[in-house]
Design an enzyme around this catalytic site. Structure first.
Site, PDB file in Angstrom:
ATOM      1  N   HIS A 116       0.877  -1.175   0.000  1.00  0.00           N
ATOM      2  CA  HIS A 116       0.000   0.000   0.000  1.00  0.00           C
ATOM      3  C   HIS A 116       0.919   1.231   0.000  1.00  0.00           C
ATOM      4  CE1 HIS A 116      -4.048   1.622   1.847  1.00  0.00           C
ATOM      5  NE2 HIS A 116      -3.672   2.292   0.779  1.00  0.00           N
ATOM      6  N   ASN A 170      -2.647   3.087   6.432  1.00  0.00           N
ATOM      7  CA  ASN A 170      -2.811   3.477   5.030  1.00  0.00           C
ATOM      8  C   ASN A 170      -1.485   3.943   4.443  1.00  0.00           C
ATOM      9  OD1 ASN A 170      -3.280   5.501   2.803  1.00  0.00           O
ATOM     10  ND2 ASN A 170      -5.387   4.824   3.068  1.00  0.00           N
ATOM     11  N   ASN A 226      -5.369   9.690   5.633  1.00  0.00           N
ATOM     12  CA  ASN A 226      -4.911   8.991   4.438  1.00  0.00           C
ATOM     13  C   ASN A 226      -3.419   9.244   4.222  1.00  0.00           C
ATOM     14  OD1 ASN A 226      -4.661   8.126   1.569  1.00  0.00           O
ATOM     15  ND2 ASN A 226      -6.866   7.893   1.717  1.00  0.00           N
ATOM     16  N   ASN A 272      -2.634  10.321  -1.549  1.00  0.00           N
ATOM     17  CA  ASN A 272      -1.242  10.400  -1.109  1.00  0.00           C
ATOM     18  C   ASN A 272      -0.637  11.778  -1.332  1.00  0.00           C
ATOM     19  OD1 ASN A 272      -0.681   7.679  -0.136  1.00  0.00           O
ATOM     20  ND2 ASN A 272      -1.054   7.050  -2.249  1.00  0.00           N
TER      21      ASN A 272
END
Length: 359
Positions: A116, A170, A226, A272
């Site tokens: 991830h 995450n 996130n 991201n």
């Protein structure tokens, strides 16, 4: 029930913004369901050959070597490959622009690799490069640490880190050879409660600091924490609170606890975060319409959006859209990063794009 689920009755009274009666309105608001994109393309864009099941996260070394985390699998996402995930490199200084799979050396289960978020760390003492990878084997949550062996284009497995506070990791930003900050994008671990959590707008997600000596929650109050990254001077962390459509700026204190500085509206569901090591600008891969990411309708696919934030620590940061597509070229962008006049755009589960960029 999963981690923390026993606290549910105690915490329900804290839910103030979106109760059951207005859940539909909350979903419409947080998902930006009403957004329709106007195409905003860059010149000379082409798909990166060999990426067919997403490059959810991408980060680049100072010498122009990009690392791509590919083929993350999740029950709620489409999957275009049954193969395990891989980490690839892409040399942006090489005109061929060909990806190369990194061979993993050591006692590591490659068959269950489900990468991830990723982060690179260079040790000032000896120049060794470490790659930190969020991994979800069998749906679990853990962090893998590898050392990059450049002359072999390989990753030497070092260790796996598991901890009860790292329950829904995450993304990650490394700050030492064995230390990092990580985001948890859900509070619950129970499948049904995890599914319901975003729809109820429960601000219970957090940021965790990990080192061999200390593991602690250092910031909280996120709907979904996130992407995370760090400023070039290592004084500030940036966290994407994706359902609030904001980038949260946090200052790192001496005891590794974080103090809230400000929040910057971005008007999109940004995933991201990559930080330009020279200018300090933030590059964000974003989801312009969250509901399309939930339904994954191939006839109405999720779009992609790249946003840049300049002077984020100033009183008036500049937020600009650099790229936008309705899903006809690239679906569900999750990361964007630039180097040497090129912009790389990765996605959660589809392809990756490289474009020319004039700053």
């Amino acid at each position: 029930m999963g981690l923390h689920n026993h606290l549910l009755p105690h915490r329900l009274y804290q839910v103030e913004t979106c109760g059951w009666k207005i859940t539909a309105a909350c979903v419409r608001h947080v998902s930006l369901y009403y957004r329709e994109l106007t195409q905003n393309y860059l010149p000379n864009c082409h798909h990166i050959e060999g990426i067919e099941c997403g490059a959810e996260d991408i980060t680049i070394l100072e010498n122009g070597l990009a690392f791509l985390s590919t083929c993350v699998k999740h029950p709620d996402l489409p999957s275009y490959s049954d193969d395990p995930g891989k980490i690839y490199t892409l040399n942006l200084m090489d005109s061929k622009m060909k990806i190369k799979a990194l061979n993993v050396k050591g006692d590591f289960d490659k068959d269950s690799f489900n990468p991830h978020g990723i982060s690179l760390y260079t040790d000032d003492k000896d120049g060794a490069v470490y790659l930190f990878v969020v991994n979800h084997p069998q749906g679990n949550s853990q962090v893998e640490i590898f050392r990059f062996v450049e002359d072999e284009n390989a990753l030497q497995y070092i260790k796996t880190i598991k901890h009860e506070l790292l329950h829904n990791v995450n993304d990650i930003v490394a700050v030492g050879t064995e230390s990092f900050y990580a985001t948890n994008d859900h509070y619950f671990t129970n499948g049904i409660l995890k599914f319901l959590e975003p729809f109820l707008s429960l601000p219970w997600c957090d940021v965790v600091y990990y080192s061999p000596q200390t593991v602690q929650v250092v910031a909280g109050g996120f709907l979904i924490a996130n992407g995370i990254n760090i400023s070039p001077d290592k004084r500030h962390l940036y966290v994407s609170d994706i359902l609030k459509h904001k980038i949260v700026v946090l200052e790192i204190q001496k005891n590794t606890v974080l103090s809230h500085v400000k929040e910057v509206d971005v008007g999109s569901l940004c995933d991201n975060i990559e930080v330009d090591r020279e200018s300090g600008d933030l590059w964000l891969g974003c989801h312009p319409n969250g509901l399309k990411c939930v339904f994954h309708d191939p006839n109405d696919p999720p779009g992609s959006e790249v946003i840049r934030i300049e002077n984020i620590l100033s009183e008036k940061p500049r937020v600009t859209q650099v790229y936008a597509d309705d899903g006809s070229v690239i679906v569900a962008s999750s990361v964007a990063t630039q180097y040497g006049g090129k912009l790389l755009i990765g996605t959660v589960y589809q392809k990756a794009l490289i474009c020319d960029l004039k700053l």
